[in-house]
Design an enzyme around this catalytic site. Structure first.
Site, PDB file in Angstrom:
ATOM      1  N   THR A 138       0.821  -1.129  -0.065  1.00 47.52           N
ATOM      2  CA  THR A 138       0.017   0.160   0.041  1.00 47.52           C
ATOM      3  C   THR A 138       0.766   1.529   0.481  1.00 47.52           C
ATOM      4  O   THR A 138       0.641   1.750  -0.769  1.00 47.52           O
ATOM      5  CB  THR A 138      -1.525  -0.187   0.781  1.00 47.52           C
ATOM      6  OG1 THR A 138      -1.682  -0.533   0.942  1.00 47.52           O
ATOM      7  CG2 THR A 138      -1.963   1.171   1.101  1.00 47.52           C
ATOM      8  N   TRP A 191       0.498  -9.677   3.787  1.00 48.52           N
ATOM      9  CA  TRP A 191      -0.365  -9.509   2.770  1.00 48.52           C
ATOM     10  C   TRP A 191       0.861  -9.660   1.514  1.00 48.52           C
ATOM     11  O   TRP A 191      -0.143 -10.384   0.500  1.00 48.52           O
ATOM     12  CB  TRP A 191       0.269  -7.552   3.049  1.00 48.52           C
ATOM     13  CG  TRP A 191      -0.945  -6.937   3.286  1.00 48.52           C
ATOM     14  CD1 TRP A 191      -1.590  -6.210   2.142  1.00 48.52           C
ATOM     15  CD2 TRP A 191      -1.312  -6.790   5.276  1.00 48.52           C
ATOM     16  NE1 TRP A 191      -2.752  -5.418   2.939  1.00 48.52           N
ATOM     17  CE2 TRP A 191      -2.400  -5.664   4.935  1.00 48.52           C
ATOM     18  CE3 TRP A 191      -0.610  -7.351   5.798  1.00 48.52           C
ATOM     19  CZ2 TRP A 191      -3.031  -5.028   6.037  1.00 48.52           C
ATOM     20  CZ3 TRP A 191      -2.093  -7.064   7.187  1.00 48.52           C
ATOM     21  CH2 TRP A 191      -2.379  -5.688   7.195  1.00 48.52           C
ATOM     22  N   ASN A 232      -3.830 -11.143   3.477  1.00 52.38           N
ATOM     23  CA  ASN A 232      -4.558 -10.072   3.602  1.00 52.38           C
ATOM     24  C   ASN A 232      -5.699  -9.728   1.957  1.00 52.38           C
ATOM     25  O   ASN A 232      -4.951  -9.652   0.820  1.00 52.38           O
ATOM     26  CB  ASN A 232      -3.564  -9.064   3.621  1.00 52.38           C
ATOM     27  CG  ASN A 232      -4.471  -7.532   4.317  1.00 52.38           C
ATOM     28  OD1 ASN A 232      -5.499  -7.712   5.201  1.00 52.38           O
ATOM     29  ND2 ASN A 232      -4.440  -6.483   2.978  1.00 52.38           N
ATOM     30  N   GLU A 233      -6.971  -9.898   2.014  1.00 48.70           N
ATOM     31  CA  GLU A 233      -7.855  -9.282   1.413  1.00 48.70           C
ATOM     32  C   GLU A 233      -7.436 -10.191  -0.418  1.00 48.70           C
ATOM     33  O   GLU A 233      -7.533 -10.050  -1.025  1.00 48.70           O
ATOM     34  CB  GLU A 233      -6.997  -7.856   0.998  1.00 48.70           C
ATOM     35  CG  GLU A 233      -7.912  -7.249   1.582  1.00 48.70           C
ATOM     36  CD  GLU A 233      -8.025  -5.451   1.940  1.00 48.70           C
ATOM     37  OE1 GLU A 233      -6.972  -4.714   0.813  1.00 48.70           O
ATOM     38  OE2 GLU A 233      -9.042  -4.703   2.198  1.00 48.70           O
ATOM     39  N   GLU A 282     -10.571  -5.425   9.614  1.00 49.21           N
ATOM     40  CA  GLU A 282      -9.720  -4.171   9.049  1.00 49.21           C
ATOM     41  C   GLU A 282     -10.877  -3.116   8.442  1.00 49.21           C
ATOM     42  O   GLU A 282     -11.730  -3.495   8.547  1.00 49.21           O
ATOM     43  CB  GLU A 282      -8.867  -4.060   7.929  1.00 49.21           C
ATOM     44  CG  GLU A 282      -7.991  -2.563   7.575  1.00 49.21           C
ATOM     45  CD  GLU A 282      -7.471  -3.339   5.457  1.00 49.21           C
ATOM     46  OE1 GLU A 282      -6.374  -4.197   5.996  1.00 49.21           O
ATOM     47  OE2 GLU A 282      -7.307  -2.649   5.114  1.00 49.21           O
ATOM     48  N   ARG A 326     -15.144   3.406   2.571  1.00 52.88           N
ATOM     49  CA  ARG A 326     -15.823   3.089   2.189  1.00 52.88           C
ATOM     50  C   ARG A 326     -16.006   1.693   3.335  1.00 52.88           C
ATOM     51  O   ARG A 326     -16.198   2.541   4.745  1.00 52.88           O
ATOM     52  CB  ARG A 326     -14.937   1.747   0.840  1.00 52.88           C
ATOM     53  CG  ARG A 326     -13.594   0.754   1.667  1.00 52.88           C
ATOM     54  CD  ARG A 326     -13.230  -0.141   1.017  1.00 52.88           C
ATOM     55  NE  ARG A 326     -11.463   1.140   0.633  1.00 52.88           N
ATOM     56  CZ  ARG A 326     -10.975   0.751   1.106  1.00 52.88           C
ATOM     57  NH1 ARG A 326     -11.263   0.818   2.576  1.00 52.88           N
ATOM     58  NH2 ARG A 326      -9.829   1.633   0.284  1.00 52.88           N
TER      59      ARG A 326
END
Length: 660
Positions: A87, A129, A175-176, A251, A373
């Site tokens: 990120t 991640w 992660n995600e 998160e 979001r």
């Protein structure tokens, strides 16, 4: 303390036109409260924090973690570094290769220890991640060999314990990204066999889809302790409730930390439980301590992005956090009597089952509480009187403490975490006059404080003349100050083959593409400085280690980092081991401004100097002009940077930048 003019205490006979809400434990309790937390990483969001000097660094840490002082966080979640862009930068892995381990890279170990130093009861979570390339065996998939991936993660857990005396409480998956049921079960078994039966697995740190898989697979359901979802909009799904597992917003927030960000945070801290039965909410990120022009600038609970000046800002989300964290602890229970207020807003009530009660009320309006979001459906909030009727074991309570915040968007003069005069319940009834965009905490807890330190130094830009020769015998951290890696990992290096002028260097150490989370560049790059720099002179000694195919660069006006690093433009001055040079307008080398012969090769130290002024750039090699007056139309400003042609070893020394 003065009585707040919005507090209204009434009795049964007063006859106010108030809405009544019952607070009662006789019908049983709700779910167990697991705590409020912050996330460091995903990625490199605490990068600049470590470079603050004392006392400012300790002050910042106190505002985050010290009980009864500031945010007083119950949970710290950190990235298990994977050598990849995640990120706002890359975080180094504890195992760049399968044959080595280093449990002192990066700063997450340090941050966990600092959090534990302030709050020994804080819960610790690790989540990958990305993974070093060897875990994926040359692919972008970490699940082909689940035992390898599980052992890699467990090595991190063991390193935390053996080298830092840190007990990890929870481990995540990826992660995600897609989850793999086989891997989750292998990880659970591997944790148990390693003696970590107490460590819970959180899955899958994305959407709710794992819930259906858990209902179909009882072994998977047994392996997962917590369903962790990201940015749920305060809502859950039926399948998640049917698993009978803990539900967390693992998160959330990720919103610019002005008062609207504070409104977002205050609203979801309550409504994640009221609407979604989620018993923990974790903020990405815990502190905005990265260059602000990277992705999601200032999306943290507070801001600390100027270690060179010592300046930091205790933002309003810190005090929204305190309204919950200073009056509850993990192990408390929500009451079943929680809900929405009739004229907008929400309330939750929690108890320690030992007689203590905390009620948190928020009246955040739609326009002043929008998170980044997901999109927020419209709702209305208006002033109201709310009367709470204390029943069950709380019926006898008389005087309760009151803490108050008001986000005042009209005057800009809000109130943050102010203690008011205690409120007295009459015959079990107490009433509050509620305006919009307010938070009240009504509680039996008497230990809360609004922590305070003297104002930190004033803000000032990055130094216009900065030098680093990387000479340090025992560096406290593996990275050099202020350098923010965006692809690859740049570490302090003791050059045993050169005990003279280049005995201490900065070295790029990632030699194969990681199992990535974002779109890392094909080149490695570390940025430094001020995004507003335009006219710049940058120089650095460079050392190519890869014969024939290797290359390094020095750059100015770099305009992109983070997840957009592949699109970075600027002035990139390259030299290659094959004896050539290039000047490009982008990191990918698609737009060439100049090129030619340089006579450079691997294994030799060279000094590169790049000067950019106005629309022209000039470069020299070892003090002699190599190219000049390359036309640079864009970008107009950006960071300085250094890096390599590919994932390869290379060294840098005697870095200097002078900005005009």
């Amino acid at each position: 303390m003065q009585t707040h003019n919005f507090l209204c205490i009434i009795s049964v006979i007063l006859g106010c036109s108030a809405q009544f809400y019952v607070i009662d434990d006789r019908i049983g309790l709700g779910r167990e409260f697991d705590g409020i937390g912050g996330l460091s990483g995903g990625g490199a969001t605490s990068r600049l924090l470590v470079n603050y000097e004392e006392p400012y660094r300790s002050q910042i840490l106190d505002y985050l973690f010290k009980p009864n002082f500031g945010a007083s966080l119950h949970i710290l979640k950190v990235e298990i570094g994977g050598d990849a862009q995640t990120t706002d930068g890359t975080e180094p892995s504890h195992m760049h290769s399968k044959d080595e381990g280093n449990f002192f890279r990066g700063y997450e170990w340090w941050l966990m220890k600092e959090a534990k130093k302030r709050n020994p009861n804080i819960k610790l979570i690790g989540l990958p991640w990305a993974f070093p390339g060897w875990v994926g065996y040359g692919t972008q998939w970490p699940y082909f060999f689940p035992n390898v991936t599980a052992n890699y993660v467990i090595t991190w857990v063991m390193g935390a314990k053996q080298h830092h005396n840190l007990d990890i409480d929870y481990i995540g998956i990826w992660n995600e990204k897609a989850f793999d049921p086989t891997y989750i079960k292998v990880l659970r078994d591997a944790l148990d066999r390693a003696g970590f039966t107490n460590i819970g697995i959180i899955a899958a740190d994305g959407d709710w889809s794992i819930a259906s898989a858990m209902l179909d697979d009882p072994y998977l359901n047994d392996a997962v302790e917590v369903i962790g979802v990201h940015y749920p909009g305060t809502n859950t799904v039926k399948e998640a409730l049917l698993t009978e597992r803990k539900l967390w917003s693992s998160e959330d927030y990720s919103t610019y930390n002005d008062d609207i960000g504070a409104g977002c945070w205050a609203r979801i801290l309550n409504q994640n439980y009221v609407n979604g039965k989620m018993t923990s909410t974790i903020s990405w990120n815990v502190i905005a301590s990265y260059y602000e022009n990277l992705s999601f600038g200032r999306d943290g609970l507070m801001t600390a992005e100027e270690p060179w000046s010592g300046h930091y800002i205790v933002e309003s989300p810190i005090w929204m956090t305190a309204h919950t964290t200073q009056f509850t602890q993990p192990g408390w229970f929500y009451l079943q009597t929680v809900g929405k207020l009739n004229h907008g807003g929400s309330y939750v009530a929690l108890t320690d089952r030992k007689g203590n009660l905390t009620i948190i009320i928020e009246t955040m309006t739609h326009e002043h509480s929008q998170c980044i979001r997901p999109p927020l459906p419209h709702f209305d909030v208006s002033p109201q009187i709310a009367t709470f009727e204390l029943k069950g074991s709380f019926a006898h309570l008389a005087d309760l403490q009151v803490w108050y915040s008001k986000l005042d968007f009209k005057s800009g003069n809000g109130t943050l975490f102010k203690q008011l005069r205690p409120i007295r319940a009459h015959n079990g009834l107490l009433s509050l006059k509620l305006d919009v965009d307010e938070v009240f905490t009504i509680t039996t807890v008497t230990t809360a404080q609004r922590g305070f330190y003297p104002e930190p130094p004033k803000s000032c830009p990055f130094p216009k003349n900065y030098t680093d020769d990387f000479t340090i015998d025992n560096p406290p951290f593996s990275e050099a100050p202020y350098f923010a890696d965006q692809t690859g990992v740049f570490e302090y290096f003791r050059n045993t083959t050169d005990n003279s002028s280049h005995a201490f260097t900065l070295r790029q150490v990632v030699t194969e593409r990681p199992v990535a989370w974002a779109k890392d560049a094909d080149q490695t790059i570390s940025i430094i400085g001020d995004y507003s720099w335009s006219d710049v002179n940058v120089s650095c000694d460079v050392f190519i280690e890869t014969p024939k195919t290797g290359g390094v660069f020095l750059a100015a006006r770099v305009d992109q980092g983070g997840e957009s690093v592949r699109q970075a433009k600027g002035v990139f001055y390259w030299i290659y081991a094959n004896g050539t040079y290039r000047v490009t307008n982008d990191i990918g080398g698609k737009r060439v401004l100049a090129e030619g012969l340089s006579g450079t090769k691997a294994g030799v130290w060279y000094t590169l100097t790049l000067s950019v002024k106005g629309y022209f750039a000039t470069g020299s090699l070892n003090g002699f002009p190599l190219w000049k007056n390359a036309a640079v139309l864009e970008p107009k400003s950006g960071w300085a940077a250094l890096g390599t042609l590919s994932f390869e070893y290379a060294q840098f020394d005697n870095f200097n930048v002078i900005a005009g």
